[in-house]
Design a protein around this motif. Structure first.
Motif, PDB file in Angstrom:
ATOM      1  N   LEU A 149       0.799  -1.223   0.000  1.00  0.00           N
ATOM      2  CA  LEU A 149       0.000   0.000   0.000  1.00  0.00           C
ATOM      3  C   LEU A 149       0.838   1.283   0.000  1.00  0.00           C
ATOM      4  O   LEU A 149       0.479   2.248  -0.684  1.00  0.00           O
ATOM      5  N   PRO A 150       1.956   1.371   0.739  1.00  0.00           N
ATOM      6  CA  PRO A 150       2.702   2.644   0.751  1.00  0.00           C
ATOM      7  C   PRO A 150       3.246   3.081  -0.604  1.00  0.00           C
ATOM      8  O   PRO A 150       3.597   4.251  -0.772  1.00  0.00           O
ATOM      9  N   SER A 151       3.320   2.168  -1.575  1.00  0.00           N
ATOM     10  CA  SER A 151       3.808   2.568  -2.895  1.00  0.00           C
ATOM     11  C   SER A 151       2.888   3.578  -3.559  1.00  0.00           C
ATOM     12  O   SER A 151       3.308   4.339  -4.436  1.00  0.00           O
ATOM     13  N   GLY A 152       1.610   3.582  -3.163  1.00  0.00           N
ATOM     14  CA  GLY A 152       0.637   4.473  -3.781  1.00  0.00           C
ATOM     15  C   GLY A 152       0.228   4.071  -5.173  1.00  0.00           C
ATOM     16  O   GLY A 152      -0.485   4.818  -5.863  1.00  0.00           O
ATOM     17  N   ARG A 153       0.633   2.867  -5.612  1.00  0.00           N
ATOM     18  CA  ARG A 153       0.357   2.451  -6.988  1.00  0.00           C
ATOM     19  C   ARG A 153      -0.799   1.460  -7.108  1.00  0.00           C
ATOM     20  O   ARG A 153      -1.168   1.080  -8.226  1.00  0.00           O
ATOM     21  N   LEU A 154      -1.393   1.042  -5.984  1.00  0.00           N
ATOM     22  CA  LEU A 154      -2.483   0.071  -6.055  1.00  0.00           C
ATOM     23  C   LEU A 154      -3.807   0.772  -6.338  1.00  0.00           C
ATOM     24  O   LEU A 154      -4.133   1.803  -5.730  1.00  0.00           O
ATOM     25  N   SER A 155      -4.567   0.199  -7.232  1.00  0.00           N
ATOM     26  CA  SER A 155      -5.882   0.744  -7.573  1.00  0.00           C
ATOM     27  C   SER A 155      -6.858   0.517  -6.430  1.00  0.00           C
ATOM     28  O   SER A 155      -6.912  -0.561  -5.834  1.00  0.00           O
ATOM     29  N   ARG A 156      -7.655   1.539  -6.149  1.00  0.00           N
ATOM     30  CA  ARG A 156      -8.671   1.438  -5.104  1.00  0.00           C
ATOM     31  C   ARG A 156     -10.077   1.344  -5.686  1.00  0.00           C
ATOM     32  O   ARG A 156     -11.068   1.421  -4.945  1.00  0.00           O
ATOM     33  N   GLU A 157     -10.154   1.152  -6.987  1.00  0.00           N
ATOM     34  CA  GLU A 157     -11.439   0.945  -7.639  1.00  0.00           C
ATOM     35  C   GLU A 157     -12.048  -0.374  -7.184  1.00  0.00           C
ATOM     36  O   GLU A 157     -11.345  -1.345  -6.899  1.00  0.00           O
ATOM     37  N   GLU A 158     -13.374  -0.442  -7.135  1.00  0.00           N
ATOM     38  CA  GLU A 158     -14.052  -1.661  -6.717  1.00  0.00           C
ATOM     39  C   GLU A 158     -14.738  -2.381  -7.874  1.00  0.00           C
ATOM     40  O   GLU A 158     -15.280  -3.474  -7.688  1.00  0.00           O
ATOM     41  N   ASP A 159     -14.698  -1.802  -9.055  1.00  0.00           N
ATOM     42  CA  ASP A 159     -15.241  -2.439 -10.249  1.00  0.00           C
ATOM     43  C   ASP A 159     -14.090  -3.049 -11.035  1.00  0.00           C
ATOM     44  O   ASP A 159     -13.191  -2.330 -11.489  1.00  0.00           O
ATOM     45  N   GLY A 209       7.105 -13.038 -35.653  1.00  0.00           N
ATOM     46  CA  GLY A 209       8.308 -13.849 -35.563  1.00  0.00           C
ATOM     47  C   GLY A 209       9.184 -13.472 -34.394  1.00  0.00           C
ATOM     48  O   GLY A 209       9.957 -14.280 -33.892  1.00  0.00           O
ATOM     49  N   THR A 210       9.018 -12.208 -33.923  1.00  0.00           N
ATOM     50  CA  THR A 210       9.863 -11.684 -32.848  1.00  0.00           C
ATOM     51  C   THR A 210       9.031 -10.816 -31.921  1.00  0.00           C
ATOM     52  O   THR A 210       8.255  -9.973 -32.380  1.00  0.00           O
ATOM     53  N   ALA A 211       9.189 -11.019 -30.612  1.00  0.00           N
ATOM     54  CA  ALA A 211       8.465 -10.227 -29.616  1.00  0.00           C
ATOM     55  C   ALA A 211       9.449  -9.650 -28.609  1.00  0.00           C
ATOM     56  O   ALA A 211      10.438 -10.294 -28.239  1.00  0.00           O
ATOM     57  N   LEU A 212       9.157  -8.438 -28.155  1.00  0.00           N
ATOM     58  CA  LEU A 212       9.936  -7.771 -27.122  1.00  0.00           C
ATOM     59  C   LEU A 212       9.081  -7.674 -25.865  1.00  0.00           C
ATOM     60  O   LEU A 212       7.970  -7.128 -25.903  1.00  0.00           O
ATOM     61  N   VAL A 213       9.564  -8.212 -24.759  1.00  0.00           N
ATOM     62  CA  VAL A 213       8.842  -8.201 -23.488  1.00  0.00           C
ATOM     63  C   VAL A 213       9.553  -7.229 -22.544  1.00  0.00           C
ATOM     64  O   VAL A 213      10.775  -7.309 -22.358  1.00  0.00           O
ATOM     65  N   CYS A 214       8.789  -6.317 -21.935  1.00  0.00           N
ATOM     66  CA  CYS A 214       9.350  -5.297 -21.047  1.00  0.00           C
ATOM     67  C   CYS A 214       8.817  -5.460 -19.629  1.00  0.00           C
ATOM     68  O   CYS A 214       7.660  -5.840 -19.431  1.00  0.00           O
ATOM     69  N   ALA A 215       9.653  -5.151 -18.651  1.00  0.00           N
ATOM     70  CA  ALA A 215       9.228  -5.207 -17.256  1.00  0.00           C
ATOM     71  C   ALA A 215      10.014  -4.209 -16.433  1.00  0.00           C
ATOM     72  O   ALA A 215      11.209  -4.016 -16.641  1.00  0.00           O
ATOM     73  N   ARG A 216       9.302  -3.570 -15.499  1.00  0.00           N
ATOM     74  CA  ARG A 216       9.942  -2.651 -14.566  1.00  0.00           C
ATOM     75  C   ARG A 216       9.616  -3.072 -13.137  1.00  0.00           C
ATOM     76  O   ARG A 216       8.463  -3.394 -12.837  1.00  0.00           O
ATOM     77  N   GLY A 217      10.607  -3.067 -12.286  1.00  0.00           N
ATOM     78  CA  GLY A 217      10.406  -3.399 -10.888  1.00  0.00           C
ATOM     79  C   GLY A 217      10.414  -2.160 -10.022  1.00  0.00           C
ATOM     80  O   GLY A 217      11.147  -1.201 -10.284  1.00  0.00           O
ATOM     81  N   TYR A 218       9.591  -2.186  -8.979  1.00  0.00           N
ATOM     82  CA  TYR A 218       9.525  -1.064  -8.043  1.00  0.00           C
ATOM     83  C   TYR A 218      10.912  -0.807  -7.456  1.00  0.00           C
ATOM     84  O   TYR A 218      11.581  -1.713  -6.986  1.00  0.00           O
ATOM     85  N   GLY A 219      11.338   0.433  -7.524  1.00  0.00           N
ATOM     86  CA  GLY A 219      12.652   0.797  -7.018  1.00  0.00           C
ATOM     87  C   GLY A 219      13.668   1.085  -8.109  1.00  0.00           C
ATOM     88  O   GLY A 219      14.804   1.458  -7.809  1.00  0.00           O
TER      89      GLY A 219
END
Length: 399
Positions: free
Chosen positions: A196-206, A377-387
C-alpha cells in the motif's frame, strides 16, 4: 524454450491460460483469500482453479507457503510439457533460477501470529525457510533432484525476465537445461499492507475499471498471484533427447537501473529495450510486437510509451498488456508475459489489453485491445520493478 508451466488467475496450464487470454476473460475480482474489508484495496487476481492437495503431498504442504506450492506446480507443468524426465540426465547438467520479490508472506504472517498469541514454541520450524526468497529454487531442485547452477533474482516485476536471462547464460556456459521463471503469492494482509505505501495500487471496486493502463487518469494497478516457470534448454541437447516441441528462443536480454530522481537523468527502460534488441542482433524494425510493462500509473505509462515511440516511432509497433486480465504479479509478471509472447509467436495472435478502448492521445502507441492476427516472428517483453529495475527480453521463432 521447450516447456511452459503457467499458473495464473485466468487458468492453470499454458493452453487454458492462453485460450482465456485470447478471449479477453478477466481473472480479477473481489479478494476472497482473506477479509479485505478493512483495507482500501478490495480487488486482486486470484488463482481460483488450483487444488494443490491433488498435486502435492501433505508433507510438502505443511512445509511451504502458497508461493512455493504454486511454483512447484508450475515447474511440474513445465517439465511435463517439455517431456523432460530429470532422472534421465546428470543432475549437475540441470539448473534452477527463479525470481521472487515478496517471499512466503502468508506462511510468515501465520507463524508471527502464533508467536504473538501463544509463544515461540508454537512457531513452525519450517518458518526458517518457507518465507525466504530463494525457497522456490530450493524446493524445485529438491523435488526434481537438480544439482546444477541454482540462483534467485530479486528485482520485483523485472525479476521474471532477469531470471530467464540468467538461465540463458548458464545454458550458454554448458548447462543442458535450466528451470526458470517467476511466481508470486502476495495476497495476505501483511503483504497487502507492505504494498500500500507505494501508492500504486488501484482502489477501484469495479474489476472493469480497476486496471486500465495507458488511459488518462489510470487509477493504478491490481495485485495478482501466480506466474510462469519455463524450461530453457541447449538446442542440441533438446534435439538429442527428442524434445516434443520448441516454443521459441531467447534471442536477447538487457537489464538497466534507473538513477535516483535527484540525479536529473531520465528512466532507463528505453536503454534496456534497445540493449535487448541489440543483444539479439536485430533492428527495431525486426520486432513484431511489444509486451508492455503497463504500470497503470499515468506518469509511468507515459514514460514507457515515450520509450516505445522513441525506438519504433509513433504507433510503429503493436503494443499489448495482457496482464490487465490477471493483475501485476510482481516477479511472476515478467515470466507470464514471456510465456504469452512465446504463445503469440507460435500462433500468430497478439493477445488483447482488456478494459481499454484505446490509449489516450498523449501515449501515441498502437495498443491492441482485441486479439489481433499477425505475423509474429519476434516479440519484445518489457518489465519494470519497483525501485528502479528495468528488464527487456527478445524472444523469437526458433530457427
Amino acid at each position: 524454450m521447450t516447456g511452459l508451466g503457467v499458473v495464473a488467475p485466468t487458468g492453470v496450464g499454458a493452453e487454458e491460460y492462453w485460450t482465456r487470454t485470447l478471449q479477453g476473460v478477466s481473472g480479477i475480482g473481489p479478494i476472497s483469500r482473506f477479509d479485505a474489508s478493512p483495507y482500501p484495496v478490495r480487488l486482486a487476481g486470484e488463482v481460483r482453479d488450483l487444488d494443490v492437495t491433488d498435486r502435492l503431498s501433505g508433507r510438502i504442504l505443511s512445509q511451504t507457503d502458497r508461493l512455493t506450492q504454486i511454483a512447484l506446480v508450475a515447474a511440474d507443468l513445465a517439465l511435463a510439457d517439455a517431456g523432460l524426465d530429470t532422472r534421465r540426465l546428470d543432475p549437475y547438467d540441470i539448473g534452477v533460477v527463479t525470481a521472487n520479490s515478496v517471499g512466503g508472506f502468508e506462511f510468515g504472517q501465520h507463524e508471527l501470529s502464533n508467536l504473538w498469541a501463544n509463544g515461540p514454541e508454537y512457531v513452525s520450524a519450517y518458518q526458517s525457510f518457507a518465507w525466504f526468497y530463494a525457497v522456490n529454487t530450493g524446493q524445485i531442485s529438491i523435488r526434481h533432484g537438480i544439482r546444477g547452477p541454482n540462483g534467485v533474482i530479486v528485482a520485483e516485476q523485472a525479476g521474471g525476465l532477469d531470471a530467464v536471462g540468467q538461465a540463458r547464460r548458464h545454458v550458454g556456459h554448458g548447462t543442458r537445461a535450466v528451470v526458470s521463471g517467476g511466481v508470486e503469492a502476495p495476497l495476505c494482509p501483511w503483504s497487502l499492507a507492505a504494498h500500500l505505501p507505494s501508492g500504486r495500487l488501484s482502489r477501484e471496486e469495479d474489476p472493469a475499471s480497476a486496471y486500465r493502463p495507458f488511459t488518462r487518469g489510470a487509477p493504478g494497478h491490481v495485485l495478482g498471484e501466480g506466474g510462469a516457470i519455463l524450461l530453457v534448454e541447449d538446442a542440441n541437447s533438446a534435439w538429442e533427447r527428442g524434445v516434443p516441441h520448441v516454443y521459441g528462443e531467447v534471442a536477447g536480454h538487457c537489464s538497466t537501473f534507473d538513477p535516483p530522481p535527484s540525479a536529473g537523468r531520465g528512466p532507463r527502460l528505453e536503454a534496456a529495450m534497445r540493449g535487448a534488441i541489440a543483444d539479439a542482433g536485430l533492428d527495431p524494425a525486426d520486432v513484431d510486437v511489444v509486451f508492455a510493462d503497463a504500470a497503470g500509473v499515468p506518469e509511468l505509462d507515459l514514460a514507457e510509451a515515450r520509450a516505445v515511440t522513441a525506438i519504433f516511432g509513433p504507433r510503429g509497433v503493436p503494443v499489448t498488456a495482457p496482464k490487465t486480465m490477471v493483475g501485476r504479479l510482481n516477479a511472476g509478471g515478467g515470466a507470464l508475459d514471456l510465456a504469452a509472447a512465446l504463445l503469440c509467436v507460435r500462433d500468430g495472435l497478439i493477445p488483447p489489453t482488456v478494459n481499454v478502448d484505446g490509449p489516450a492521445g498523449e501515449y501515441d502507441i498502437d495498443l491492441v485491445t482485441r486479439a489481433r492476427p499477425a505475423s509474429v516472428g519476434t516479440a519484445l517483453v518489457c518489465a519494470r520493478g519497483y525501485g528502479g529495475f528495468n528488464s527487456a527480453m527478445v524472444v523469437r521463432e526458433f530457427r
